[in-house]
Design a protein around this motif. Structure first.
Motif, PDB file in Angstrom:
ATOM      1  N   HIS A  77     -27.346   3.012 -80.465  1.00 51.87           N
ATOM      2  CA  HIS A  77     -27.342   3.942 -81.298  1.00 51.87           C
ATOM      3  C   HIS A  77     -28.517   5.222 -80.823  1.00 51.87           C
ATOM      4  CE1 HIS A  77     -27.655   6.380 -85.269  1.00 51.87           C
ATOM      5  NE2 HIS A  77     -26.386   7.004 -84.571  1.00 51.87           N
ATOM      6  N   ALA A  78     -29.346   4.741 -80.777  1.00 54.65           N
ATOM      7  CA  ALA A  78     -30.956   5.606 -80.523  1.00 54.65           C
ATOM      8  C   ALA A  78     -30.626   6.075 -79.257  1.00 54.65           C
ATOM      9  CB  ALA A  78     -31.973   4.715 -80.739  1.00 54.65           C
ATOM     10  N   ARG A  79     -29.961   5.403 -78.127  1.00 53.34           N
ATOM     11  CA  ARG A  79     -29.855   5.920 -76.889  1.00 53.34           C
ATOM     12  C   ARG A  79     -28.487   6.730 -76.542  1.00 53.34           C
ATOM     13  NH1 ARG A  79     -31.695   2.178 -72.122  1.00 53.34           N
ATOM     14  NH2 ARG A  79     -33.695   3.818 -71.845  1.00 53.34           N
ATOM     15  N   GLY A  80     -27.811   7.000 -77.551  1.00 51.55           N
ATOM     16  CA  GLY A  80     -26.556   7.828 -77.880  1.00 51.55           C
ATOM     17  C   GLY A  80     -25.362   6.960 -77.184  1.00 51.55           C
ATOM     18  N   HIS A  81     -25.154   5.685 -76.913  1.00 55.30           N
ATOM     19  CA  HIS A  81     -24.102   5.031 -76.634  1.00 55.30           C
ATOM     20  C   HIS A  81     -22.849   4.879 -77.761  1.00 55.30           C
ATOM     21  CE1 HIS A  81     -25.836   4.736 -72.677  1.00 55.30           C
ATOM     22  NE2 HIS A  81     -26.825   3.965 -73.363  1.00 55.30           N
ATOM     23  N   VAL A  82     -23.373   5.014 -78.993  1.00 56.35           N
ATOM     24  CA  VAL A  82     -22.616   4.960 -80.168  1.00 56.35           C
ATOM     25  C   VAL A  82     -22.898   5.949 -80.988  1.00 56.35           C
ATOM     26  CG1 VAL A  82     -23.742   2.828 -81.194  1.00 56.35           C
ATOM     27  CG2 VAL A  82     -21.264   3.230 -81.471  1.00 56.35           C
ATOM     28  N   LEU A  83     -22.101   6.737 -81.766  1.00 58.54           N
ATOM     29  CA  LEU A  83     -22.320   7.417 -82.882  1.00 58.54           C
ATOM     30  C   LEU A  83     -21.772   6.922 -84.202  1.00 58.54           C
ATOM     31  CD1 LEU A  83     -22.115  10.809 -81.203  1.00 58.54           C
ATOM     32  CD2 LEU A  83     -24.127   9.590 -81.515  1.00 58.54           C
ATOM     33  N   VAL A  84     -22.395   7.467 -85.278  1.00 54.84           N
ATOM     34  CA  VAL A  84     -21.999   7.042 -86.621  1.00 54.84           C
ATOM     35  C   VAL A  84     -21.360   8.303 -87.290  1.00 54.84           C
ATOM     36  CG1 VAL A  84     -22.659   6.293 -88.932  1.00 54.84           C
ATOM     37  CG2 VAL A  84     -23.746   5.364 -86.935  1.00 54.84           C
ATOM     38  N   GLU A  85     -20.001   7.867 -87.524  1.00 57.48           N
ATOM     39  CA  GLU A  85     -19.077   8.896 -88.159  1.00 57.48           C
ATOM     40  C   GLU A  85     -19.221   8.693 -89.712  1.00 57.48           C
ATOM     41  OE1 GLU A  85     -14.665   9.225 -87.915  1.00 57.48           O
ATOM     42  OE2 GLU A  85     -15.576  10.587 -86.226  1.00 57.48           O
ATOM     43  N   ALA A  86     -19.529   9.483 -90.444  1.00 53.99           N
ATOM     44  CA  ALA A  86     -19.716   9.676 -91.761  1.00 53.99           C
ATOM     45  C   ALA A  86     -18.539  10.248 -92.711  1.00 53.99           C
ATOM     46  CB  ALA A  86     -21.009   9.885 -92.443  1.00 53.99           C
ATOM     47  N   ASP A  87     -18.152   9.931 -93.431  1.00 57.04           N
ATOM     48  CA  ASP A  87     -16.951  10.750 -94.133  1.00 57.04           C
ATOM     49  C   ASP A  87     -17.188  10.208 -95.734  1.00 57.04           C
ATOM     50  OD1 ASP A  87     -14.684  11.719 -95.395  1.00 57.04           O
ATOM     51  OD2 ASP A  87     -13.334  10.726 -93.963  1.00 57.04           O
ATOM     52  N   ASP A  88     -17.300  11.161 -96.361  1.00 59.14           N
ATOM     53  CA  ASP A  88     -17.520  11.102 -97.988  1.00 59.14           C
ATOM     54  C   ASP A  88     -16.501  10.251 -98.583  1.00 59.14           C
ATOM     55  OD1 ASP A  88     -20.050  12.498 -97.837  1.00 59.14           O
ATOM     56  OD2 ASP A  88     -19.051  14.273 -98.424  1.00 59.14           O
ATOM     57  N   GLU A  89     -15.180  10.431 -98.027  1.00 57.80           N
ATOM     58  CA  GLU A  89     -14.242   9.470 -98.584  1.00 57.80           C
ATOM     59  C   GLU A  89     -14.315   8.024 -98.105  1.00 57.80           C
ATOM     60  OE1 GLU A  89     -10.290  11.206 -97.714  1.00 57.80           O
ATOM     61  OE2 GLU A  89     -11.188  13.466 -98.260  1.00 57.80           O
ATOM     62  N   ARG A  90     -14.922   7.646 -97.224  1.00 56.18           N
ATOM     63  CA  ARG A  90     -15.177   6.433 -96.745  1.00 56.18           C
ATOM     64  C   ARG A  90     -16.540   5.802 -97.235  1.00 56.18           C
ATOM     65  NH1 ARG A  90     -12.220   7.521 -91.691  1.00 56.18           N
ATOM     66  NH2 ARG A  90     -14.592   8.113 -90.967  1.00 56.18           N
ATOM     67  N   ALA A  91     -16.609   4.722 -97.968  1.00 53.05           N
ATOM     68  CA  ALA A  91     -18.084   4.158 -98.392  1.00 53.05           C
ATOM     69  C   ALA A  91     -18.703   3.690 -97.049  1.00 53.05           C
ATOM     70  CB  ALA A  91     -17.757   3.053 -99.320  1.00 53.05           C
ATOM     71  N   VAL A  92     -17.882   2.957 -96.274  1.00 50.85           N
ATOM     72  CA  VAL A  92     -18.262   2.298 -94.805  1.00 50.85           C
ATOM     73  C   VAL A  92     -18.152   3.417 -93.712  1.00 50.85           C
ATOM     74  CG1 VAL A  92     -17.973   0.412 -93.132  1.00 50.85           C
ATOM     75  CG2 VAL A  92     -17.831   0.096 -95.729  1.00 50.85           C
ATOM     76  N   PRO A  93     -19.208   3.755 -92.950  1.00 52.97           N
ATOM     77  CA  PRO A  93     -19.214   4.596 -91.913  1.00 52.97           C
ATOM     78  C   PRO A  93     -18.378   4.039 -90.759  1.00 52.97           C
ATOM     79  CG  PRO A  93     -21.365   3.768 -92.123  1.00 52.97           C
ATOM     80  CD  PRO A  93     -20.679   3.239 -93.322  1.00 52.97           C
TER      81      PRO A  93
END
Length: 135
Positions: free
Chosen positions: A94-110
Protein backbone atom coordinates in the motif's frame (compact mmCIF):
# COMPACT_ATOMS: atom_id res chain seq x y z
CA UNK A 1 23.39 -1.50 -7.29
CA UNK A 2 23.70 2.22 -7.53
CA UNK A 3 21.60 4.89 -5.97
CA UNK A 4 18.31 5.46 -7.77
CA UNK A 5 17.47 8.73 -9.40
CA UNK A 6 14.90 10.75 -7.43
CA UNK A 7 11.42 9.76 -8.49
CA UNK A 8 12.51 6.85 -10.69
CA UNK A 9 9.59 4.41 -10.91
CA UNK A 10 7.88 6.36 -8.12
CA UNK A 11 10.06 4.71 -5.49
CA UNK A 12 11.55 7.93 -4.18
CA UNK A 13 8.20 9.66 -3.81
CA UNK A 14 6.06 8.99 -0.77
CA UNK A 15 2.45 7.94 -1.21
CA UNK A 16 1.28 11.37 -0.01
CA UNK A 17 3.32 13.12 -2.71
CA UNK A 18 1.74 10.95 -5.42
CA UNK A 19 -1.76 12.06 -4.30
CA UNK A 20 -3.74 8.81 -4.58
CA UNK A 21 -7.36 9.08 -5.72
CA UNK A 22 -10.29 8.63 -3.36
CA UNK A 23 -11.71 10.03 -0.15
CA UNK A 24 -9.57 7.71 1.99
CA UNK A 25 -6.58 9.83 0.91
CA UNK A 26 -8.09 13.20 1.83
CA UNK A 27 -7.01 12.98 5.49
CA UNK A 28 -3.42 12.32 6.61
CA UNK A 29 -2.14 11.90 10.17
CA UNK A 30 1.37 12.99 11.18
CA UNK A 31 2.49 11.12 14.30
CA UNK A 32 5.02 12.90 16.51
CA UNK A 33 8.48 11.37 16.56
CA UNK A 34 8.62 11.47 20.35
CA UNK A 35 6.24 8.95 21.99
CA UNK A 36 6.04 11.24 25.03
CA UNK A 37 4.57 13.99 22.84
CA UNK A 38 1.13 12.35 22.89
CA UNK A 39 -1.36 13.76 25.38
CA UNK A 40 -1.30 11.94 28.70
CA UNK A 41 -4.36 10.09 29.87
CA UNK A 42 -5.65 8.81 26.52
CA UNK A 43 -7.67 5.64 26.96
CA UNK A 44 -9.77 3.26 24.92
CA UNK A 45 -10.31 3.99 21.26
CA UNK A 46 -8.31 7.24 21.33
CA UNK A 47 -5.22 5.52 22.75
CA UNK A 48 -5.56 2.62 20.29
CA UNK A 49 -5.86 5.05 17.37
CA UNK A 50 -2.78 7.03 18.45
CA UNK A 51 -0.76 3.84 18.86
CA UNK A 52 -1.92 2.56 15.46
CA UNK A 53 -0.90 5.80 13.71
CA UNK A 54 2.44 5.85 15.54
CA UNK A 55 3.12 2.22 14.48
CA UNK A 56 2.21 2.93 10.85
CA UNK A 57 4.16 6.20 10.62
CA UNK A 58 7.54 4.73 9.61
CA UNK A 59 6.00 2.54 6.89
CA UNK A 60 4.34 5.55 5.26
CA UNK A 61 7.24 7.96 5.61
CA UNK A 62 5.73 9.82 8.54
CA UNK A 63 2.40 10.78 6.90
CA UNK A 64 -0.28 8.12 7.46
CA UNK A 65 -3.37 8.30 5.25
CA UNK A 66 -6.80 7.49 6.60
CA UNK A 67 -6.67 4.66 4.04
CA UNK A 68 -3.81 3.01 5.96
CA UNK A 69 -5.81 3.12 9.18
CA UNK A 70 -8.79 1.56 7.35
CA UNK A 71 -6.49 -1.11 5.88
CA UNK A 72 -5.04 -1.88 9.30
CA UNK A 73 -8.50 -2.22 10.82
CA UNK A 74 -9.48 -4.58 7.98
CA UNK A 75 -6.35 -6.63 8.59
CA UNK A 76 -7.28 -6.83 12.28
CA UNK A 77 -10.68 -8.21 11.32
CA UNK A 78 -9.34 -10.65 8.72
CA UNK A 79 -6.14 -11.86 10.37
CA UNK A 80 -6.53 -11.32 14.08
CA UNK A 81 -3.36 -11.13 16.14
CA UNK A 82 -0.05 -12.79 15.42
CA UNK A 83 0.19 -12.23 11.65
CA UNK A 84 2.59 -9.30 11.71
CA UNK A 85 4.48 -10.50 8.61
CA UNK A 86 1.35 -10.49 6.46
CA UNK A 87 0.31 -7.14 7.93
CA UNK A 88 3.72 -5.60 7.19
CA UNK A 89 3.71 -6.86 3.58
CA UNK A 90 0.20 -5.52 2.98
CA UNK A 91 1.20 -2.10 4.30
CA UNK A 92 4.41 -2.06 2.24
CA UNK A 93 2.40 -2.78 -0.93
CA UNK A 94 0.00 0.00 0.00
CA UNK A 95 2.73 2.49 0.95
CA UNK A 96 4.45 1.92 -2.41
CA UNK A 97 1.20 2.45 -4.29
CA UNK A 98 0.68 -1.09 -5.62
CA UNK A 99 -2.72 -1.35 -3.95
CA UNK A 100 -5.12 1.40 -2.89
CA UNK A 101 -7.93 1.42 -0.35
CA UNK A 102 -11.34 2.40 -1.61
CA UNK A 103 -13.54 3.71 1.17
CA UNK A 104 -17.27 3.97 0.89
CA UNK A 105 -19.43 5.29 3.69
CA UNK A 106 -22.06 2.70 2.80
CA UNK A 107 -19.61 -0.19 3.33
CA UNK A 108 -18.13 -0.81 6.74
CA UNK A 109 -15.27 -2.81 5.19
CA UNK A 110 -13.09 -0.96 2.68
CA UNK A 111 -12.29 -2.53 -0.70
CA UNK A 112 -8.75 -2.95 -1.98
CA UNK A 113 -8.00 -1.84 -5.55
CA UNK A 114 -4.99 -3.17 -7.43
CA UNK A 115 -2.96 -0.55 -9.25
CA UNK A 116 -1.91 -1.38 -12.78
CA UNK A 117 0.35 1.66 -13.10
CA UNK A 118 1.19 4.16 -10.40
CA UNK A 119 2.53 7.61 -11.10
CA UNK A 120 6.27 7.92 -11.52
CA UNK A 121 6.13 11.47 -10.21
CA UNK A 122 3.59 13.82 -8.62
CA UNK A 123 0.84 15.02 -10.93
CA UNK A 124 0.76 11.92 -13.15
CA UNK A 125 -2.35 9.73 -13.33
CA UNK A 126 -3.00 6.51 -11.44
CA UNK A 127 -4.14 3.58 -13.64
CA UNK A 128 -6.24 1.16 -11.62
CA UNK A 129 -6.81 -2.50 -12.46
CA UNK A 130 -10.18 -3.02 -14.06
CA UNK A 131 -9.85 0.03 -16.25
CA UNK A 132 -9.87 3.74 -15.91
CA UNK A 133 -7.43 6.32 -14.69
CA UNK A 134 -7.57 8.63 -11.74
CA UNK A 135 -5.36 11.59 -11.40
Amino acid sequence: MGRQEPGRDGLEYRLKELDPPGVAYDTWFIPPQDPNAFPAGLTGEAAAFVERVRRLGPIYGGAVPEAAVRLDLRLDAELGAGRDGVRARAHRLHARGHVLVEADDERAVPRLRLVRSRPRRPGEAWVLAGGGTDG
